[in-house]
Design a protein around this motif. Structure first.
Motif, PDB file in Angstrom:
ATOM      1  N   THR A  15       0.837  -1.194   0.000  1.00 53.30           N
ATOM      2  CA  THR A  15       0.000   0.000   0.000  1.00 53.30           C
ATOM      3  C   THR A  15       0.874   1.247   0.000  1.00 53.30           C
ATOM      4  OG1 THR A  15      -1.767  -1.155   1.153  1.00 53.30           O
ATOM      5  CG2 THR A  15      -1.804   1.240   1.250  1.00 53.30           C
ATOM      6  N   HIS A  16       1.897   1.261   0.835  1.00 58.99           N
ATOM      7  CA  HIS A  16       2.817   2.408   0.902  1.00 58.99           C
ATOM      8  C   HIS A  16       3.471   2.644  -0.455  1.00 58.99           C
ATOM      9  CE1 HIS A  16       6.523   4.611   1.828  1.00 58.99           C
ATOM     10  NE2 HIS A  16       5.814   5.155   2.808  1.00 58.99           N
ATOM     11  N   ASP A  17       3.943   1.576  -1.077  1.00 62.13           N
ATOM     12  CA  ASP A  17       4.593   1.699  -2.386  1.00 62.13           C
ATOM     13  C   ASP A  17       3.624   2.240  -3.434  1.00 62.13           C
ATOM     14  OD1 ASP A  17       6.917   0.725  -1.284  1.00 62.13           O
ATOM     15  OD2 ASP A  17       6.713  -1.287  -2.146  1.00 62.13           O
ATOM     16  N   ARG A  18       2.392   1.780  -3.410  1.00 61.97           N
ATOM     17  CA  ARG A  18       1.412   2.215  -4.405  1.00 61.97           C
ATOM     18  C   ARG A  18       1.026   3.680  -4.210  1.00 61.97           C
ATOM     19  NH1 ARG A  18      -2.030  -3.387  -4.254  1.00 61.97           N
ATOM     20  NH2 ARG A  18      -0.533  -4.555  -5.506  1.00 61.97           N
ATOM     21  N   ILE A  19       0.843   4.095  -2.975  1.00 67.09           N
ATOM     22  CA  ILE A  19       0.510   5.503  -2.706  1.00 67.09           C
ATOM     23  C   ILE A  19       1.692   6.394  -3.071  1.00 67.09           C
ATOM     24  CG2 ILE A  19      -0.165   7.200  -0.951  1.00 67.09           C
ATOM     25  CD1 ILE A  19      -2.400   5.265  -1.627  1.00 67.09           C
ATOM     26  N   THR A  20       2.908   5.933  -2.805  1.00 68.75           N
ATOM     27  CA  THR A  20       4.105   6.674  -3.192  1.00 68.75           C
ATOM     28  C   THR A  20       4.166   6.835  -4.709  1.00 68.75           C
ATOM     29  OG1 THR A  20       5.314   5.889  -1.256  1.00 68.75           O
ATOM     30  CG2 THR A  20       6.641   6.706  -3.101  1.00 68.75           C
TER      31      THR A  20
END
Length: 85
Positions: A15-20
């Motif tokens: 999720t963090h990678d996708r939002i980034t």
């Protein structure tokens, strides 16, 4: 830590990678809009970028509970045509 929405099926790291990634793409789109002089579009993209940053920093939840948000207008959205630069 980014809170997940129920049933998302992804890890916090994914999720963090996708939002980034979304935030990075928004920054690029903001540059394109600025080059075209689309001030309102720049503003809206900047607000989305701020939202993504708030999610990444933990200031805002990833999603609002179903009972706490307004429903979508249900307007049909036409896919854009070919992008010409």
């Amino acid at each position: 830590m980014i809170p997940k929405s129920p049933g998302a099926g992804t890890t916090d790291a994914q999720t963090h990678d996708r939002i980034t990634y979304i935030r990075q793409m928004l920054a690029e789109l903001r540059g394109v809009a600025a080059n075209e002089g689309a001030d309102m579009l720049c503003y809206l993209i900047e607000m989305a970028c701020v939202e993504a940053g708030d999610i990444l920093s933990g200031k805002r939840q990833l999603s609002v509970a179903n009972g706490e948000r307004n429903k979508a207008a249900g307007m049909p959205v036409k896919p854009p045509g070919k992008i010409q630069f």
